[in-house]
Write a protein that holds these residues in place. Structure first.
Motif, PDB file in Angstrom:
ATOM      1  N   GLY A 187      28.431  44.278  53.569  1.00 22.40           N
ATOM      2  CA  GLY A 187      27.571  45.646  53.455  1.00 22.40           C
ATOM      3  C   GLY A 187      28.553  46.636  53.171  1.00 22.40           C
ATOM      4  N   PHE A 188      29.852  46.408  53.344  1.00 17.07           N
ATOM      5  CA  PHE A 188      30.953  47.669  52.990  1.00 17.07           C
ATOM      6  C   PHE A 188      31.227  47.668  51.398  1.00 17.07           C
ATOM      7  CE2 PHE A 188      30.922  48.862  57.178  1.00 17.07           C
ATOM      8  CZ  PHE A 188      31.882  49.949  57.194  1.00 17.07           C
ATOM      9  N   ALA A 189      30.690  46.497  50.591  1.00 16.17           N
ATOM     10  CA  ALA A 189      31.098  46.270  49.153  1.00 16.17           C
ATOM     11  C   ALA A 189      30.690  47.283  48.358  1.00 16.17           C
ATOM     12  CB  ALA A 189      30.691  45.016  48.707  1.00 16.17           C
ATOM     13  N   PRO A 190      29.380  47.879  48.425  1.00 10.28           N
ATOM     14  CA  PRO A 190      28.891  48.928  47.439  1.00 10.28           C
ATOM     15  C   PRO A 190      29.262  50.303  48.042  1.00 10.28           C
ATOM     16  CG  PRO A 190      27.192  48.062  48.818  1.00 10.28           C
ATOM     17  CD  PRO A 190      28.297  47.181  49.127  1.00 10.28           C
ATOM     18  N   LEU A 191      30.055  50.195  49.265  1.00 14.95           N
ATOM     19  CA  LEU A 191      30.354  51.582  49.860  1.00 14.95           C
ATOM     20  C   LEU A 191      31.774  51.891  49.668  1.00 14.95           C
ATOM     21  CD1 LEU A 191      28.813  51.406  53.273  1.00 14.95           C
ATOM     22  CD2 LEU A 191      27.964  52.423  51.239  1.00 14.95           C
ATOM     23  N   LEU A 192      32.733  50.862  48.918  1.00 16.95           N
ATOM     24  CA  LEU A 192      33.927  51.004  48.977  1.00 16.95           C
ATOM     25  C   LEU A 192      34.331  52.276  47.963  1.00 16.95           C
ATOM     26  CD1 LEU A 192      35.201  47.332  48.124  1.00 16.95           C
ATOM     27  CD2 LEU A 192      35.512  48.582  50.264  1.00 16.95           C
ATOM     28  N   PRO A 193      33.779  52.528  46.858  1.00 16.65           N
ATOM     29  CA  PRO A 193      34.016  53.671  45.969  1.00 16.65           C
ATOM     30  C   PRO A 193      33.856  54.718  46.895  1.00 16.65           C
ATOM     31  CG  PRO A 193      32.686  52.159  44.670  1.00 16.65           C
ATOM     32  CD  PRO A 193      32.652  51.807  45.991  1.00 16.65           C
ATOM     33  N   PHE A 194      32.741  54.836  47.579  1.00 16.54           N
ATOM     34  CA  PHE A 194      32.510  56.218  48.533  1.00 16.54           C
ATOM     35  C   PHE A 194      33.458  56.486  49.389  1.00 16.54           C
ATOM     36  CE2 PHE A 194      28.242  54.639  46.981  1.00 16.54           C
ATOM     37  CZ  PHE A 194      27.898  55.638  46.076  1.00 16.54           C
ATOM     38  N   ILE A 195      34.172  55.362  50.129  1.00 24.58           N
ATOM     39  CA  ILE A 195      35.083  55.391  51.268  1.00 24.58           C
ATOM     40  C   ILE A 195      36.350  55.932  50.336  1.00 24.58           C
ATOM     41  CG2 ILE A 195      36.374  54.238  52.944  1.00 24.58           C
ATOM     42  CD1 ILE A 195      33.862  52.392  53.130  1.00 24.58           C
ATOM     43  N   SER A 196      36.551  55.234  49.219  1.00 21.25           N
ATOM     44  CA  SER A 196      37.945  55.594  48.574  1.00 21.25           C
ATOM     45  C   SER A 196      37.888  57.180  48.105  1.00 21.25           C
ATOM     46  CB  SER A 196      37.889  54.846  47.043  1.00 21.25           C
ATOM     47  OG  SER A 196      38.782  55.207  46.454  1.00 21.25           O
ATOM     48  N   ASP A 197      36.632  57.654  47.546  1.00 19.13           N
ATOM     49  CA  ASP A 197      36.678  58.882  47.282  1.00 19.13           C
ATOM     50  C   ASP A 197      36.852  59.936  48.289  1.00 19.13           C
ATOM     51  OD1 ASP A 197      36.310  58.378  44.574  1.00 19.13           O
ATOM     52  OD2 ASP A 197      34.139  58.455  44.661  1.00 19.13           O
ATOM     53  N   GLU A 198      36.196  59.652  49.649  1.00 19.27           N
ATOM     54  CA  GLU A 198      36.438  60.272  50.644  1.00 19.27           C
ATOM     55  C   GLU A 198      37.838  60.598  51.571  1.00 19.27           C
ATOM     56  OE1 GLU A 198      34.896  60.343  55.187  1.00 19.27           O
ATOM     57  OE2 GLU A 198      33.435  60.009  53.871  1.00 19.27           O
ATOM     58  N   LEU A 199      38.325  59.341  51.362  1.00 18.66           N
ATOM     59  CA  LEU A 199      39.682  59.228  52.260  1.00 18.66           C
ATOM     60  C   LEU A 199      40.834  59.247  51.051  1.00 18.66           C
ATOM     61  CD1 LEU A 199      38.928  56.447  54.459  1.00 18.66           C
ATOM     62  CD2 LEU A 199      38.816  58.832  54.820  1.00 18.66           C
ATOM     63  N   HIS A 200      40.575  59.421  49.944  1.00 25.59           N
ATOM     64  CA  HIS A 200      41.551  59.347  48.696  1.00 25.59           C
ATOM     65  C   HIS A 200      42.530  58.175  48.716  1.00 25.59           C
ATOM     66  CE1 HIS A 200      40.065  63.465  48.277  1.00 25.59           C
ATOM     67  NE2 HIS A 200      40.260  63.858  49.465  1.00 25.59           N
ATOM     68  N   ILE A 201      42.022  57.043  49.143  1.00 27.62           N
ATOM     69  CA  ILE A 201      42.590  55.768  49.182  1.00 27.62           C
ATOM     70  C   ILE A 201      42.067  54.837  47.821  1.00 27.62           C
ATOM     71  CG2 ILE A 201      43.268  53.898  50.416  1.00 27.62           C
ATOM     72  CD1 ILE A 201      42.654  55.581  52.953  1.00 27.62           C
ATOM     73  N   PRO A 202      43.226  54.414  46.980  1.00 30.94           N
ATOM     74  CA  PRO A 202      42.473  53.295  46.072  1.00 30.94           C
ATOM     75  C   PRO A 202      41.427  52.344  46.479  1.00 30.94           C
ATOM     76  CG  PRO A 202      45.023  53.647  45.977  1.00 30.94           C
ATOM     77  CD  PRO A 202      44.311  54.163  47.455  1.00 30.94           C
TER      78      PRO A 202
END
Length: 439
Positions: free
Chosen positions: A37-52
């Motif tokens: 379930g977190f797979a499609p959320l990876l880009p959003f988490i990356s953008d929010e936390l500024h982590i690759p």
């Protein structure tokens, strides 16, 4: 505390078997939804936390898999003692509670990592460790492979529904990924209710009490651990785990990324396209028995070798010009990848189910399943590191191909029927029957 084991005679009605099978299927749907379930959320988490994205992936999937590996090892003896249904029942309610807490415990990458560790422990452990035990306790031999395939299809169904639902939910919740992730409590709640209903139909198939066959458990599990094929089963399940996590964990970001060789697709294009992998997985899981028995004539060894190789080859094909040429080409490629990828688990679990005595199956699958999750975590973690090191998604799919080739080779060489328990099974059955007649 005494506990009961599988009855030598099988007395479960077809209607009850069907209901139990559906309840277990829902548990697998829940796992597919939650773990990936977190797979499609990876880009959003990356953008929010500024982590690759690759770093986020390392904190989401490998950690969950490592925890799941320990969960499987811990749940094996519990399933042998209390039965797979009870352990799975407790797991689903814990899963509901954990997912409802997501908006409150995921403010940074450390909290997200802790969440994924807990997710692996309470979800992957009971389901993966109890898979074969559930099939062997509730279903006759001729139905076990079919149900194992159906349950594996549930994993794909959960992922497919998740990919279809998550992107509209992202729009509804105005991009707040935590609220979307918390929605994972829904399938867990349904699984909990269905498993609870099965208790109204009676106990699991049991007859012989633990004290009367404890010596057989210790002796035969000691024998199993000395067999090379015992560890090969864990290695093959680990290869399957690594391939599945890499495909499901990074393909969505591969479609949406603007760099690292990504395709720069919009989320509302990538989400429905990703669902085609799950459609292929559902088809593959349902057709596994047909292909195994009608095309490969029941030769698990050769079907496993073929399947691992095909999964690796077609996963690498996703980076080729034809697949990237159009949306339709990519969707066709996704179906083929999913078709072969989702048969890896049920092929190996069918082999385990059919080759070990039922009274040690929880331990056997717990140990080999634990090894598989740990190895799968290594492969998926390596995929994330490769993405960071090479700055190219193509290297990830080269890794998937290499794992598929490796699994193909060891399947062809080592995945042979276990003959060690033929005489011991006969001896044990006679001893247990004699012991039961005294009571």
């Amino acid at each position: 505390m005494a506990y009961e084991a599988v009855s030598p005679k099988f007395h479960v009605s077809p209607v009850l078997r069907l209901f139990v099978g559906i309840a277990a299927l829902m548990a697998w749907i829940n796992i597919g939804w939650i773990i990936v379930g977190f797979a499609p959320l990876l880009p959003f988490i990356s953008d929010e936390l500024h982590i690759p994205v690759g770093t986020v992936m390392l904190c989401v999937f490998p950690l969950s898999s490592l925890a799941g590996g320990f969960g499987i090892m811990l749940c094996g003896p519990l399933i042998d003692k209390y039965g797979p249904r009870k352990v799975l029942f407790v797991s689903t309610i814990l899963c509901v509670i954990l997912n409802l807490m997501i908006p409150y415990i995921t403010h940074n990458i450390i909290e997200i990592s802790i969440l994924r560790i807990l997710t692996g422990l309470i979800t992957q452990g009971p389901v993966f460790a109890g898979n074969s035990a559930m099939a062997q306790r509730w279903f006759p031999h001729k139905e076990q492979g079919t149900w194992l395939g159906i349950w594996q299809a549930g994993f794909a169904i959960g992922m497919a529904v998740m990919y279809v639902v998550y992107f509209p939910l992202m729009k509804y919740f105005d991009g707040e990924w935590r609220d979307v992730a918390a929605f994972s409590a829904a399938p867990a709640a349904v699984a909990f209710i269905l498993l609870g209903i099965t208790y109204f139909f009676g106990k699991e198939p049991v007859a012989i009490r633990h004290e009367e066959y404890d010596a057989f458990v210790k002796r035969d599990f000691s024998i199993a651990r000395l067999l090379p094929v015992f560890w090969v089963g864990g290695i093959l399940l680990g290869c399957a785990q690594g391939v599945m996590e890499t495909i499901n964990g990074l393909t969505a970001s591969y479609l949406m990324s603007v760099d690292q060789g990504g395709l720069n697709w919009l989320p509302f294009k990538a989400g429905p396209a990703m669902a085609f992998i799950q459609y292929g997985m559902v088809a593959g899981a349902f057709l596994m028995s047909t292909m195994l028995y009608f095309i490969f004539r029941g030769k698990l060894k050769w079907y496993a070798a073929f399947n691992f190789l095909a999964a690796g080859l077609f996963a690498y094909f996703l980076t080729m010009t034809y697949a990237k040429g159009s949306l339709v080409h990519m969707e066709i490629s996704f179906i083929i990848v999913g078709f072969f990828a989702n048969q890896m688990f049920p092929i190996v679990t069918t082999f385990i189910t059919q080759n070990y005595p039922p009274y040690i199956l929880g331990r056997v699958f717990g140990m080999s399943g634990g090894v598989s999750i740990l190895l799968g975590a290594f492969f998926s973690g390596l995929a994330g590191m490769l993405l960071n090191w090479t700055n190219s998604y193509k290297s990830v799919y080269i890794l998937v191909l290499a794992v598929g080739v490796f699994a193909c080779i060891i399947s062809a060489v080592f995945l042979n029927p276990v003959k060690a328990f033929a005489s011991w099974r006969k001896e044990t059955a006679q001893a247990l029957a004699a012991s039961a007649s005294k009571h």
